[in-house]
Design a protein around this motif. Structure first.
Motif, mmCIF file in Angstrom:
data_model
loop_
_atom_site.group_PDB
_atom_site.id
_atom_site.type_symbol
_atom_site.label_atom_id
_atom_site.label_comp_id
_atom_site.label_asym_id
_atom_site.label_seq_id
_atom_site.Cartn_x
_atom_site.Cartn_y
_atom_site.Cartn_z
ATOM 1 N N PRO A 12 17.368 61.910 31.127
ATOM 2 C CA PRO A 12 17.588 61.114 32.339
ATOM 3 C C PRO A 12 17.856 62.029 33.530
ATOM 4 O O PRO A 12 18.217 63.195 33.369
ATOM 5 C CB PRO A 12 18.839 60.299 31.996
ATOM 6 N N SER A 13 17.629 61.490 34.716
ATOM 7 C CA SER A 13 17.994 62.213 35.939
ATOM 8 C C SER A 13 18.580 61.204 36.911
ATOM 9 O O SER A 13 18.368 59.998 36.774
ATOM 10 C CB SER A 13 16.765 62.908 36.548
ATOM 11 N N LEU A 14 19.338 61.727 37.865
ATOM 12 C CA LEU A 14 19.954 60.861 38.862
ATOM 13 C C LEU A 14 19.635 61.415 40.244
ATOM 14 O O LEU A 14 19.916 62.582 40.525
ATOM 15 C CB LEU A 14 21.473 60.784 38.641
ATOM 16 N N SER A 15 19.007 60.592 41.072
ATOM 17 C CA SER A 15 18.662 61.003 42.439
ATOM 18 C C SER A 15 19.344 60.093 43.449
ATOM 19 O O SER A 15 19.393 58.879 43.260
ATOM 20 C CB SER A 15 17.147 60.924 42.656
ATOM 21 N N ILE A 16 19.838 60.714 44.512
ATOM 22 C CA ILE A 16 20.445 59.956 45.608
ATOM 23 C C ILE A 16 19.384 59.829 46.697
ATOM 24 O O ILE A 16 18.883 60.832 47.202
ATOM 25 C CB ILE A 16 21.696 60.670 46.141
ATOM 26 N N HIS A 17 19.033 58.595 47.015
ATOM 27 C CA HIS A 17 17.884 58.389 47.897
ATOM 28 C C HIS A 17 18.248 58.306 49.370
ATOM 29 O O HIS A 17 17.471 58.708 50.220
ATOM 30 C CB HIS A 17 17.147 57.120 47.477
ATOM 31 N N GLY A 18 19.421 57.785 49.665
ATOM 32 C CA GLY A 18 19.772 57.687 51.075
ATOM 33 C C GLY A 18 20.907 56.714 51.310
ATOM 34 O O GLY A 18 21.523 56.215 50.364
ATOM 35 N N VAL A 19 21.154 56.466 52.567
ATOM 36 C CA VAL A 19 22.262 55.613 52.985
ATOM 37 C C VAL A 19 21.762 54.618 54.023
ATOM 38 O O VAL A 19 21.157 55.016 55.020
ATOM 39 C CB VAL A 19 23.409 56.452 53.588
ATOM 40 N N GLU A 20 21.994 53.373 53.770
ATOM 41 C CA GLU A 20 21.642 52.310 54.715
ATOM 42 C C GLU A 20 22.880 51.965 55.534
ATOM 43 O O GLU A 20 23.976 51.876 54.993
ATOM 44 C CB GLU A 20 21.177 51.085 53.904
ATOM 45 N N GLY A 21 22.711 51.812 56.842
ATOM 46 C CA GLY A 21 23.828 51.383 57.680
ATOM 47 C C GLY A 21 24.497 52.508 58.439
ATOM 48 O O GLY A 21 25.239 52.265 59.383
ATOM 49 N N ALA A 22 24.225 53.761 58.038
ATOM 50 C CA ALA A 22 24.779 54.894 58.780
ATOM 51 C C ALA A 22 23.781 55.322 59.858
ATOM 52 O O ALA A 22 22.679 54.786 59.944
ATOM 53 C CB ALA A 22 25.071 56.050 57.832
ATOM 54 N N TYR A 23 24.179 56.288 60.659
ATOM 55 C CA TYR A 23 23.293 56.758 61.732
ATOM 56 C C TYR A 23 22.221 57.659 61.124
ATOM 57 O O TYR A 23 22.538 58.672 60.504
ATOM 58 C CB TYR A 23 24.119 57.514 62.763
ATOM 59 N N SER A 24 20.961 57.293 61.281
ATOM 60 C CA SER A 24 19.892 58.030 60.607
ATOM 61 C C SER A 24 18.849 58.595 61.557
ATOM 62 O O SER A 24 17.878 59.201 61.109
ATOM 63 C CB SER A 24 19.212 57.116 59.585
ATOM 64 N N ALA A 25 19.028 58.401 62.850
ATOM 65 C CA ALA A 25 18.039 58.884 63.820
ATOM 66 C C ALA A 25 18.318 60.344 64.174
ATOM 67 O O ALA A 25 19.386 60.871 63.885
ATOM 68 C CB ALA A 25 18.095 58.017 65.072
ATOM 69 N N PRO A 26 17.326 61.020 64.762
ATOM 70 C CA PRO A 26 17.609 62.361 65.294
ATOM 71 C C PRO A 26 18.658 62.265 66.410
ATOM 72 O O PRO A 26 18.877 61.189 66.951
ATOM 73 C CB PRO A 26 16.258 62.807 65.859
ATOM 74 N N GLY A 27 19.254 63.372 66.726
ATOM 75 C CA GLY A 27 20.217 63.373 67.821
ATOM 76 C C GLY A 27 21.635 63.199 67.335
ATOM 77 O O GLY A 27 21.946 63.455 66.170
ATOM 78 N N ALA A 28 22.483 62.757 68.241
ATOM 79 C CA ALA A 28 23.907 62.673 67.943
ATOM 80 C C ALA A 28 24.436 61.322 68.375
ATOM 81 O O ALA A 28 24.166 60.870 69.486
ATOM 82 C CB ALA A 28 24.661 63.781 68.687
#
Lengths: 518, 518
Positions: free
Chosen positions: A353-369
């Motif tokens: 088996p393997s475990l991958s973390i794909h991402g986070v929904e709801g956090a800031y995901s765009a370029p920049g700050a």
């Protein structure tokens, strides 16, 4: 061309076969049916078929050209008409070849009720009770593609370069393989060779968008249109490399999870609130960091205990596989592999088996700050499962671990964790007659014994066919590892398409005759 | 109306003031200029001004209505013309009030050279060498707003409900406060009361989009148009609650960081590659989990050593502040505060650093499920800084810590970490005469001593004015904590606008006279 002795040529089997196929051994059948085995000469029934394939190569490529020109993108509403056009194209071609064809509607698309789901194109070619019946699956829809995504050529125009690479969306995934089956019928008819099996086709039009409605359809038709099926063959995956064909006997499953952590009622300004409130994103990265370490070891207590131990016999399969660490590095585009050897690398991909973390929904995901404290974040991760991990057991260990880790944080935020979807792993016996027949076909066409492979990813329809028909399922890929399915500049090499058509045909000849085993 | 004794009424100060203001004490001045102090009667100069504000209330609201109707959204190219219209509106109004007005161009917008930056509207009202000169700052651009974002009313139509809440984009941020200064001049003129100070205005049109070009402008004009400045007043923040005005003497700074981790050359399929390659997202969540714990404690070694110790005097400021844990819970919309008391909560927001993780760029962030191994992910976090944290020291500790934690992972992926931007903290003495004058104005208008607050967020122009002019800067908010600046349904209460206009005027009277201190 064959580089070593043909072992048997089952395509000469004629009436009487039905009785014999459950009793004879390879040796007895070989002795019984043939006067001699030649190391250099092609058996009569495959030879004219192979020759016809070579002679028809340009028309087969033209068939692929016409198919690629139909942008049957299932994920885009505006292409739904094209998906239907592609179904009609297949139906027309199959009918012209003499098959009985049906376009079976699947109703409205769930969640998009203004759209009809594309039909499943099912077909029967041959209805001889004395022949085995082979059910083949493929899909006629494709991934989206735009020239501006980085394609060197128009994605919906088949373009052949000077190395006979045929570029176009769907060329390898999965129009080439689907048309391969049509080419097999075509070449048999033109060569005047009888198809040694009854062929059932199941071609769907929503594979790239979740195979909506297909499972229920297969379950129902297993007792109807597909009821005579003796074995199943799916051509919708890829060789491990570029030179050596493979037969695939295992797939990992996938349990996909979401972890939601919520706190404030709305996003907060990190200047105003930072330091005074529990931040969901802080909690989430903490939990996510407790799932898997940088060496790929899954940190969920008890999970590895569910994994079937590696047997010595299984280990022995890995040594011969044509794969190197350079192949890994080439496909990664980097030297960031975890394991030092090909055996450990392939086992990590196929049977652990393997475990991958794909991402986070709801956090800031765009370029920049942006100085936001997200109010609610949802982490996504999945576990690739293998024998003998049962989904319910995996879920319990995952949920218990995450809840325990969250409790340690003493956070006032709210945790939810749930399974988004699961799909079971699949492993077939590579010694089943369906596989040994395919193995002989590979040797016949490519002159080399195929790699016996598993895959790390899932092809859910494999398990559906196995469960619905109760028959062995074989994955018999046509394309190679460099075909870039789902990516820009998808292609199918001319060799893989033309020799691949021969392979599919030869497989039907061998599987018609292969004695029962496994 | 005042609820307790007026302490002094400086607005009677006439010629002779210039000499006196550097020498007299509040008591001596009071004894010198006034025969008596009444608990119930308004001083002659403020009383007619206040009365005039009440009489002009409807025209002041109409002025705000006209301003809100101009959608001066600086972030949207298509509204640039409106931003210029808004500058012209202000200039026209100020000229009509008798001010000397200039619209100073700032050139082209960097990165969008087809756009002219909106001008800085600068103005002078009064040029009497015997008066103090007060420089006031505000901005006339606004955040974007669309009805469909969830506004109950048209965002660019000032709409007053039955509780006298005036809804409209820019009502509180920052058109209301900007027009407050115009109203002050207007009411003085109509009431026939001389303005006790020279007023310099600096109104910018790019505040909501990074104040492009403003710093250089202020630095240059500090020696030119703003050279007589004795003190600065900025009205662009908010009361801590809804009932009690505040004066703000401190802001945290902000150092914003990116951590990039990259491995494979392109995104990978987690089925195919999961378990065989180092995954950037695994490494990133690990690093992010080592920055701050769930209780808000920053885990970067040495960082807290940079923070100035809390003094007893400082502690004493917190007890009286009108703030409760219920206020925190109300603004969070949840009970997920970290600290048990208001003192610790406010200190965590105002005078201690905090670290927030904002999100991840490059990972899967959409709803649903996608089985991707992202090839390159960029984590974003920021640290709110306080005295005596110097940016360079903070950077070094952050970079060293992250590199050390990454090294522990033994990952073959590549790490980069960099500062995206920084802004220094700001703290003024709340005992400076600029503040004590404002404090008296609050008592005069609202009958209560203001809360002395800091803010957790940054208002970079504050520091710019302090550094460029070398003078004390006061933050004197008009709006309340419930005004929803930057959000849907932004509003300014009629009371905050009308009494706020009185406050700004009263402040000018007190600051004209306040003896030198701090």
């Amino acid at each position: 061309m064959p580089l070593f002795p043909l072992r048997r040529i089952p395509s000469l089997v004629k009436p009487g076969q039905f009785l014999s196929r459950f009793s004879h051994s390879p040796h007895s059948s070989r002795r019984f049916f043939y006067g001699y085995i030649s190391d250099s000469k092609m058996a009569p029934q495959l030879e004219p078929f192979f020759k016809q394939v070579d002679n028809s190569a340009e028309s087969f490529i033209d068939r692929l050209r016409k198919a690629v020109a139909i942008p049957s993108v299932s994920a885009q509403d505006e292409n739904r008409e094209d998906v239907f056009r592609m179904a009609q194209f297949l139906a027309t071609e199959l009918e012209a070849l003499g098959a009985e064809v049906h376009q079976r509607p699947l109703g409205k698309q769930p969640g998009k009720e203004h759209l009809d789901l594309p039909p499943v194109v099912i077909a029967r070619y041959g209805n001889d009770k004395n022949k085995r019946t082979i059910l083949v699956y493929g899909h006629y829809d494709v991934q989206p593609a735009l020239k501006e995504d980085g394609w060197a050529t128009e994605p919906f125009e088949l373009t052949i370069d000077d190395k006979d690479r045929m570029y176009g969306r769907g060329s390898t995934d999965d129009k080439g393989p689907v048309l391969g089956w049509l080419n097999v019928i075509d070449a048999h008819r033109k060569a005047g060779v009888e198809l040694p099996v009854n062929l059932l086709c199941c071609f769907e039009g929503m594979e790239e968008y979740g195979s909506e409605g297909l499972d229920d359809f297969i379950q129902a038709e297993a007792k109807q249109f597909f009821k005579d099926t003796d074995a199943v063959c799916i051509s919708d995956n890829y060789w491990l490399g570029t030179e050596k064909p493979c037969l695939t006997y295992g797939l990992r499953g996938c349990n996909y999870y979401s972890i939601s952590i919520s706190g404030p009622a709305q996003d907060l300004h990190s200047g105003v609130f930072g330091g005074s409130a529990h931040e969901p994103m802080t909690d989430l990265v903490n939990i996510l960091s407790k799932l898997v370490d940088a060496q790929g070891n899954i940190l969920i207590p008890g999970l590895m205990d569910l994994v079937a131990p590696v047997t010595e016999e299984e280990k022995s399969l890995y040594g011969d596989i044509s794969y190197t660490m350079d192949n890994l590095h080439e496909s990664l585009g980097s030297e960031t592999g975890i394991h030092p050897t090909k055996e450990r690398t392939l086992m990590a991909r196929w049977r652990f088996p393997s475990l991958s973390i794909h991402g986070v929904e709801g956090a800031y995901s765009a370029p920049g700050a942006k100085t936001v404290i997200p109010a609610k974040v949802i982490g996504k991760f999945s576990i690739r499962t293998v024998p003998n991990m049962e989904s319910a057991d995996v879920n319990k260990l995952v949920f218990d671990h995450i809840k325990a880790e969250f409790a340690k944080l003493n956070s006032k935020n709210k945790l939810d964790v749930w399974l988004q979807h699961d799909g079971k792993w699949w492993v077939a016996s590579p010694k089943h007659w369906n596989f040994s027949a395919a193995s002989k076909a590979v040797e016949q066409v490519f002159g080399v014994a195929p790699d016996m492979t598993r895959e790390g990813g899932s092809i859910p329809v494999t398990l559906t066919f196995e469960q619905a028909t109760g028959k062995n399922v074989l994955l018999l890929p046509m394309g190679s590892s460099t075909d870039a399915a789902h990516s820009v500049n998808e292609k199918l090499d001319r060799r893989n398409y033309i020799e691949g058509t021969k392979l599919l045909g030869a497989y039907l000849h061998y599987v018609a005759e292969e004695p029962v085993s496994a």
